[in-house]
Design an enzyme around this catalytic site. Structure first.
Site, PDB file in Angstrom:
ATOM      1  N   SER A  86       0.939  -1.178   0.054  1.00  0.00           N
ATOM      2  CA  SER A  86      -0.020  -0.026  -0.238  1.00  0.00           C
ATOM      3  C   SER A  86       0.844   1.334  -0.006  1.00  0.00           C
ATOM      4  CB  SER A  86      -0.877  -0.204   1.252  1.00  0.00           C
ATOM      5  OG  SER A  86      -0.005   0.245   2.329  1.00  0.00           O
ATOM      6  N   GLY A 108       2.404   2.184   2.666  1.00  0.00           N
ATOM      7  CA  GLY A 108       2.508   2.715   4.045  1.00  0.00           C
ATOM      8  C   GLY A 108       3.778   2.281   4.505  1.00  0.00           C
ATOM      9  N   PHE A 109       3.917   1.352   4.385  1.00  0.00           N
ATOM     10  CA  PHE A 109       5.307   0.712   5.269  1.00  0.00           C
ATOM     11  C   PHE A 109       6.809   1.287   4.785  1.00  0.00           C
ATOM     12  CE2 PHE A 109       9.064  -2.142   5.615  1.00  0.00           C
ATOM     13  CZ  PHE A 109       9.036  -2.060   6.872  1.00  0.00           C
ATOM     14  N   CYS A 114      24.709 -22.786 -10.422  1.00  0.00           N
ATOM     15  CA  CYS A 114      25.293 -24.040  -9.976  1.00  0.00           C
ATOM     16  C   CYS A 114      25.446 -24.978 -11.195  1.00  0.00           C
ATOM     17  CB  CYS A 114      24.186 -24.756  -9.089  1.00  0.00           C
ATOM     18  SG  CYS A 114      24.114 -24.042  -7.371  1.00  0.00           S
ATOM     19  N   HIS A 141      20.441 -17.784  -8.333  1.00  0.00           N
ATOM     20  CA  HIS A 141      20.459 -19.027  -7.477  1.00  0.00           C
ATOM     21  C   HIS A 141      19.649 -18.854  -6.071  1.00  0.00           C
ATOM     22  CE1 HIS A 141      22.154 -22.127  -4.924  1.00  0.00           C
ATOM     23  NE2 HIS A 141      21.914 -21.328  -3.966  1.00  0.00           N
TER      24      HIS A 141
END
Lengths: 375, 375
Positions: free
Chosen positions: B93, B95-96, B309, B335
């Site tokens: 959103s 907000g964080f 790998c 990887h």
């Protein structure tokens, strides 16, 4: 086992179309070799480099001898396995980069000692040591150890430098020995002096090499001066061997060099420019950082089939460049290498079909100076 | 037209295996969502992200609204087309990240004003504006605008924060409207207080969402505390809707979260670690910069089928990391994302075959602390 061989399929004026056969694969000429300095073509996976149409890569002896070292690469099975590139590799001799990157150099007839630009450690290069390193790397096409005469150079300075390089060419030839399937190329020097170029070519032919490079150009002399030299220098070299112009160049340099009889070239320009947002197209250069691309839904070039042009708008490429995202360097490098290889293929086709003049006319007429707004 | 739906194929203890159906594709759960912050999963082409097995990406509203802006992305046809990813996208959103990245924030019941961390320009986010931006981006799964309660928080502070987030959840639901084929997820808050988590869950269920996230975790509380909350919080959410744990996590966090009934997760860890040389394997973490890898001809993990790998030694990966080559971030990110997706597939298979306990035992018994020397 396939040995090293070179054959011409077609000529058109001085332009030549041919093929080098080597155990690790064939190299269609005129060939452009992307530069994989430190065992990677920057921002590209090797399978992506191959997908652009590259038949051969260039590796830098100077960088690799310092890190991870030639000894380590040999222990690990050679440069091809190390970097996951199984087609041919050409390595330079290390001489050019010692002069441009290292510090505290001491040069003598024997060779050069220098300090690493990475950690200051002391190292030595000579014709014999350069041959040893390039053998340990597993290089398919080995370059003679020489001095790239700086530009401009006094005639006398250039002459002495060229003659030392020719003595080093003899020592390189002797040190290389007999290695079936591998090739050793000599390097013509002589700066902008035609008599020196001629003397250098004669000496190299006397020694005998699998191919012949033109060194000492693309070092600041400018395109006009470079083309002046290329008007005669390639003709001094054997017609039945590949001719390699070192460190060239911009797309128009490349077309002009092929027109003058060059078969192979290398340059960091397409990959370096990819990381700095400079894009090569048929229409000229696009500087993707310019704000006018920020809302442009069109690809860099609507006729280009590379992943950057097939899947992304200029607006996206502008955004990720400005946001300093790695995908910017990845996509723009891919586009530039794709463009270079397509240019080479276009020239190979044109020479084969005896329409290289028309190709050049189209090439130059499509181009615009400065940052372009193609299509 | 396929609408949003979620169905469970199997459960094993609290662990669930299911599938989300959406118009742009299906999402096999438990699902790990790689983070494509600024319209790119850093160091990866989107087709490579898909090749690792990812069914869905996460995009960051905060970053995209500032650059290149949601309006621009909408004009260019939406985020999927912009970044060449046509499978589902979930956006947070905003907000964080407003709270963690921007400066000069001013928060009120209405929403939050803040200054861009890029150029200092002033912006506004609210439930209504966040819904508008996520719609312009074309996000398939839209997250409610909430406040991620910082940790630690006093009980009263957490309660007030949670209740505001619930009012914002109502406003988000109203602003989202009716958009067939698109989903809106609510976010449970309440920090580490079970009564608050219960109240938040009840409120969210009352409003009604297509899926339910657990917010306010993975913010410094540590794994033990997070697992304490996950021992009860998922059970408070509807069993017939997907449960998404935001911002998690390390491989062992992910396994523990799935064991506690989580269906979806996202984290920058595999991609960020790829760029800093930290590699996740079945055996634990490999720090590729350590000198002991410099001569090691083995791959990171001999059983891994990713390009890093399959094609490269640890010695090579060590070399390109030390040389700061872009291919290092490209291969190690690939990887890590491959490892994460393989881990999710392993859990999905184990849950379906009712052997998730055995899967966890094997997972934990294989792992070593610190930089490992596997095999």
């Amino acid at each position: 086992m396939t040995q090293f061989s070179f054959s011409l399929n077609a000529t058109d004026g001085k332009a030549r179309q041919g093929v080098i056969q080597m155990p690790r694969g064939e190299i269609r000429t005129p060939a452009f070799m992307p530069v994989g300095t430190a065992a990677t073509v920057k921002a590209m996976l090797p399978e992506s480099v191959a997908a652009t149409g590259a038949d051969i890569l260039l590796g830098n002896t100077y960088h690799l001898m310092l890190r991870p070292t030639a000894e380590r690469i040999e222990r690990l099975g050679g440069l091809h396995k190390f970097m996951n590139w199984y087609k041919p590799i050409l390595t330079d001799s290390g001489g050019f980069q010692v002069m441009s990157l290292s510090s505290l150099r001491k040069m003598s007839e024997e060779g050069v000692t220098f300090k690493s630009h990475i950690d200051g450690s002391k190292h030595h290069l000579s014709p014999e040591r350069s041959m040893e390193i390039q053998r340990m790397l597993g290089s398919d096409i080995v370059m003679c150890f020489d001095e790239c005469t700086p530009f401009p150079a006094e005639e006398k300075v250039s002459l002495e430098s060229m003659r030392m390089s020719m003595r080093w060419a003899e020592r390189s030839r002797a040190a290389f020995g007999d290695r079936p399937g591998y090739a050793l190329f000599g390097i013509q020097q002589g700066s902008i002096f035609s008599e020196q170029r001629a003397e250098s070519a004669e000496k190299l032919k006397e020694i005998g090499f699998d191919g012949y490079a033109i060194g000492g150009l693309a070092v600041g002399e400018g395109q006009a001066t470079m083309f002046d030299v290329l008007d005669y220098a390639p003709d001094m070299l054997p017609a039945d061997k590949p001719r390699y112009l070192m460190g060239v160049g911009k797309p128009d340099d490349i077309v002009g060099a092929v027109a003058r009889g060059i078969d192979m070239m290398d340059c960091v320009l397409p990959s370096r420019s990819g990381r700095t947002g400079q894009v090569f197209t048929r229409h000229g250069v696009v500087n993707i950082k310019n704000a006018r691309h920020q809302d442009d839904p069109r690809p860099l070039d609507e006729e280009c089939t590379c992943p950057a042009c097939s899947n992304y708008s200029r607006a996206y490429l502008h955004h990720v460049f400005r946001a300093q995202e790695m995908i910017s360097g990845m996509l723009l490098t891919w586009h530039n290498l794709h463009y270079y290889q397509e240019l080479m293929q276009g020239m190979r086709d044109a020479i084969q079909e005896n329409r290289f003049d028309a190709f050049q006319k189209t090439f130059f007429s499509q181009r615009t100076e400065g940052d372009i707004e193609p299509l």
